[in-house]
Design an enzyme around this catalytic site. Structure first.
Site, PDB file in Angstrom:
ATOM      1  N   ASP A 185       6.124   0.766   6.859  1.00  0.00           N
ATOM      2  CA  ASP A 185       4.686   0.570   6.662  1.00  0.00           C
ATOM      3  C   ASP A 185       4.121   1.667   5.773  1.00  0.00           C
ATOM      4  O   ASP A 185       3.668   2.689   6.263  1.00  0.00           O
ATOM      5  CB  ASP A 185       3.996   0.569   8.035  1.00  0.00           C
ATOM      6  CG  ASP A 185       2.519   0.231   7.963  1.00  0.00           C
ATOM      7  OD1 ASP A 185       2.090  -0.355   6.941  1.00  0.00           O
ATOM      8  OD2 ASP A 185       1.792   0.558   8.912  1.00  0.00           O
ATOM      9  N   HIS A 189       0.827  -1.214   0.000  1.00  0.00           N
ATOM     10  CA  HIS A 189       0.000   0.000   0.000  1.00  0.00           C
ATOM     11  C   HIS A 189       0.859   1.261   0.000  1.00  0.00           C
ATOM     12  O   HIS A 189       1.811   1.384   0.747  1.00  0.00           O
ATOM     13  CB  HIS A 189      -1.030  -0.001   1.133  1.00  0.00           C
ATOM     14  CG  HIS A 189      -0.492   0.034   2.525  1.00  0.00           C
ATOM     15  ND1 HIS A 189      -0.164   1.222   3.166  1.00  0.00           N
ATOM     16  CD2 HIS A 189      -0.259  -0.951   3.428  1.00  0.00           C
ATOM     17  CE1 HIS A 189       0.238   0.959   4.391  1.00  0.00           C
ATOM     18  NE2 HIS A 189       0.204  -0.351   4.579  1.00  0.00           N
ATOM     19  N   GLU A 198      -4.937   1.895   2.483  1.00  0.00           N
ATOM     20  CA  GLU A 198      -5.018   0.741   3.383  1.00  0.00           C
ATOM     21  C   GLU A 198      -5.149   1.188   4.836  1.00  0.00           C
ATOM     22  O   GLU A 198      -5.862   0.565   5.620  1.00  0.00           O
ATOM     23  CB  GLU A 198      -3.775  -0.140   3.215  1.00  0.00           C
ATOM     24  CG  GLU A 198      -3.833  -1.461   3.978  1.00  0.00           C
ATOM     25  CD  GLU A 198      -3.345  -1.380   5.417  1.00  0.00           C
ATOM     26  OE1 GLU A 198      -3.623  -2.315   6.197  1.00  0.00           O
ATOM     27  OE2 GLU A 198      -2.701  -0.375   5.777  1.00  0.00           O
ATOM     28  N   GLU A 199      -4.456   2.274   5.204  1.00  0.00           N
ATOM     29  CA  GLU A 199      -4.355   2.642   6.611  1.00  0.00           C
ATOM     30  C   GLU A 199      -5.674   3.116   7.222  1.00  0.00           C
ATOM     31  O   GLU A 199      -5.956   2.827   8.381  1.00  0.00           O
ATOM     32  CB  GLU A 199      -3.288   3.732   6.802  1.00  0.00           C
ATOM     33  CG  GLU A 199      -1.866   3.275   6.516  1.00  0.00           C
ATOM     34  CD  GLU A 199      -1.335   2.259   7.510  1.00  0.00           C
ATOM     35  OE1 GLU A 199      -2.102   1.801   8.387  1.00  0.00           O
ATOM     36  OE2 GLU A 199      -0.156   1.915   7.409  1.00  0.00           O
ATOM     37  N   HIS A 212       3.366   2.832  12.726  1.00  0.00           N
ATOM     38  CA  HIS A 212       2.479   3.993  12.920  1.00  0.00           C
ATOM     39  C   HIS A 212       3.078   5.066  13.824  1.00  0.00           C
ATOM     40  O   HIS A 212       2.337   5.867  14.413  1.00  0.00           O
ATOM     41  CB  HIS A 212       1.125   3.561  13.506  1.00  0.00           C
ATOM     42  CG  HIS A 212       0.334   2.655  12.624  1.00  0.00           C
ATOM     43  ND1 HIS A 212      -0.879   2.108  13.018  1.00  0.00           N
ATOM     44  CD2 HIS A 212       0.570   2.193  11.372  1.00  0.00           C
ATOM     45  CE1 HIS A 212      -1.355   1.357  12.044  1.00  0.00           C
ATOM     46  NE2 HIS A 212      -0.483   1.389  11.034  1.00  0.00           N
ATOM     47  N   ASP A 229       3.387  -6.312   3.501  1.00  0.00           N
ATOM     48  CA  ASP A 229       2.930  -5.239   4.392  1.00  0.00           C
ATOM     49  C   ASP A 229       3.300  -5.545   5.840  1.00  0.00           C
ATOM     50  O   ASP A 229       2.516  -5.286   6.755  1.00  0.00           O
ATOM     51  CB  ASP A 229       1.418  -5.028   4.250  1.00  0.00           C
ATOM     52  CG  ASP A 229       0.921  -3.811   5.013  1.00  0.00           C
ATOM     53  OD1 ASP A 229       1.754  -2.960   5.383  1.00  0.00           O
ATOM     54  OD2 ASP A 229      -0.296  -3.719   5.262  1.00  0.00           O
TER      55      ASP A 229
END
Length: 457
Positions: free
Chosen positions: A290, A278, A324-325, A422, A352
């Protein structure tokens, strides 16, 4: 005598094929480790573009950059798929402190993605610590109303599979605000999804689902060190107060894109194999693990195949999914278009889980196909990537439907992944070049084998 001769011939063919595959995988790894572009692509994504939250200007820049790079590889086609995505903006940097008597102690927080803002003056209230959504029901409105709920269930350190530990704790982040609001809470603070103790708050998506907007309450993540301090302080003084302020805002959906590149199959062009990651990331950092890593590894698969002069039997696509997030709309849109066009996808591979040393794959498939891939383990053992398990393939390929399809997820070593996930330290310097390249080689090897031998339909 004829039967013995037949078995000898069959065995000889198997040995010849195995030897040919071994040589092909050596060539793949040599290409990845000596001639790769994935690390320089990631450098640009991370350091020249930066964070790529869906709906942001940087996400748009990443679409244009990756499309342009794919066009340099000489693929049969490179194109964009339109997808409407949410636009959430964090706003000013969040502030928070614990007030214990006359003492104010600042602690690191960040708004959770999708959260509403506090008032302009912030929120200050007593805190009630809980460890599960179920505990909220036990306490009820009598003890929760007018307070800030502090979810403090750590990820389980005893689990070797850190994704399992994450899955066991993340419900409080996703649903904490929604459930706490039902009992009259003013706001929610959630312990960051992180195994180590540090000062980085970790964001991530949360949702209010079907509760009225009038019941939306602000939600923020607190660093693990901050969570430990708050918990200890509450034990000493249950009447202390917590203050936090955030100014995030949700806007109308905006247009964005999936980026798609394709090589047409020479024998079975109607059968499609997908590899991807992503393109969007959270906004606190570069999103290098990520999922910048997964994006450039997927692109590198095609660079390797083209430079090897390999002509696939099946149509192979690289898909760089958007959103995606905080919504998953890129994966949904890709599947929607695949169904509309009556496309037959037989295999999908996603990266991912970060750019760390690859260990193997997880597979979503029936027993016949899992048995088939198990026979390939000896080919991966020299590269220490032969851990094949049943499990989740990936969030972006999860919606993809076909009559028979095998889905797979690259599984790197996961022990350090949630140190960065994140958070503001998910930057380019956290990714090792060689580990990133090994992941791309491992992915290319699996794509090659599925292209050579297909799936059990």
């Amino acid at each position: 005598m004829k039967k013995i001769a037949y078995l000898f011939l069959l065995n000889s063919c198997f040995i010849f094929a195995q030897n040919a595959d071994e040589q092909k995988l050596k060539e793949v790894y040599n290409q990845a480790l000596t001639n790769s572009k994935c690390y320089s692509w990631l450098d640009y994504l991370s350091n020249k573009i930066g964070q790529r939250l869906s709906g942001s200007d940087n996400a748009g820049k990443a679409v244009l950059y990756t499309k342009a790079q794919l066009e340099t590889l000489g693929l049969d086609s490179v194109y964009l798929q339109e997808v409407m995505v949410p636009k959430w903006v964090r706003g000013e940097k969040e502030t928070a402190y614990i007030k214990n008597g006359k003492t104010k102690t600042i602690v690191p927080i960040c708004a959770l993605g999708g959260s509403v803002a506090t008032s302009k003056n912030g929120i200050s209230a007593e805190v009630i610590e809980v460890h599960s959504l179920k505990e909220l029901e036990t306490l009820g409105a009598e003890k929760i109303k007018g307070k800030i709920v502090f979810f403090n269930r750590p990820m389980d350190k005893s689990l070797l599979n850190t994704f399992e530990a994450y899955g066991g704790a993340v419900d409080q982040r996703g649903a904490g605000a929604r459930e706490a609001s039902k009992f009259g809470a003013l706001g929610v603070i959630v312990r960051s999804m992180n195994l180590r103790l540090d000062d980085f708050p970790h964001t991530g998506w949360m949702g209010y689902k079907d509760i009225p907007k009038s019941q939306y309450i602000p939600a923020a993540a607190i660093s693990t060190n901050g969570a430990e301090l708050l918990s200890q302080s509450l034990k000493a003084n249950p009447k202390l107060t917590f203050y936090f302020k955030q100014s995030c805002q949700q806007y109308d959906d905006v247009l964005s894109y999936n980026v798609v590149g394709e090589i047409k199959g020479s024998e079975h062009p109607e059968k499609i194999m997908v590899v991807g990651g992503h393109l969007d990331s959270w906004d606190l950092a570069d999103g290098s693990h990520d999922d910048g890593a997964g994006v450039v590894q997927s692109m590198e698969v095609f660079r390797i195949l083209k430079d090897m002069g390999y002509k696939p039997k099946h149509t192979i696509r690289v898909v760089l999914f958007m959103n995606e997030e905080n919504g998953g709309r890129g994966g949904d849109k890709y599947n929607e278009l695949a169904q509309t066009n009556k496309e037959n996808h037989i295999f999908a591979l996603e990266s991912d889980c970060g750019g760390f040393t690859p260990r193997g794959f997880s597979f979503e498939c029936d027993e016949a196909n899992f048995t088939k891939v198990q026979n390939w383990k000896p080919l991966f053992e020299p590269y220490m990537t032969a851990t094949f398990t049943k499990g989740h393939g990936g969030s972006d390929i999860e919606p993809l439907l076909s009559k028979t399809i095998v889905k797979a997820g690259l599984k790197p070593d996961s022990q350090r992944y949630f140190d960065y996930h994140h958070a503001a330290n998910d930057k380019f310097d956290a990714v090792d070049k060689r580990e990133l390249e090994l992941g791309a080689a491992t992915m290319t090897s699996l794509i090659y084998l599925f292209d050579q031998y297909g799936i059990v339909e």
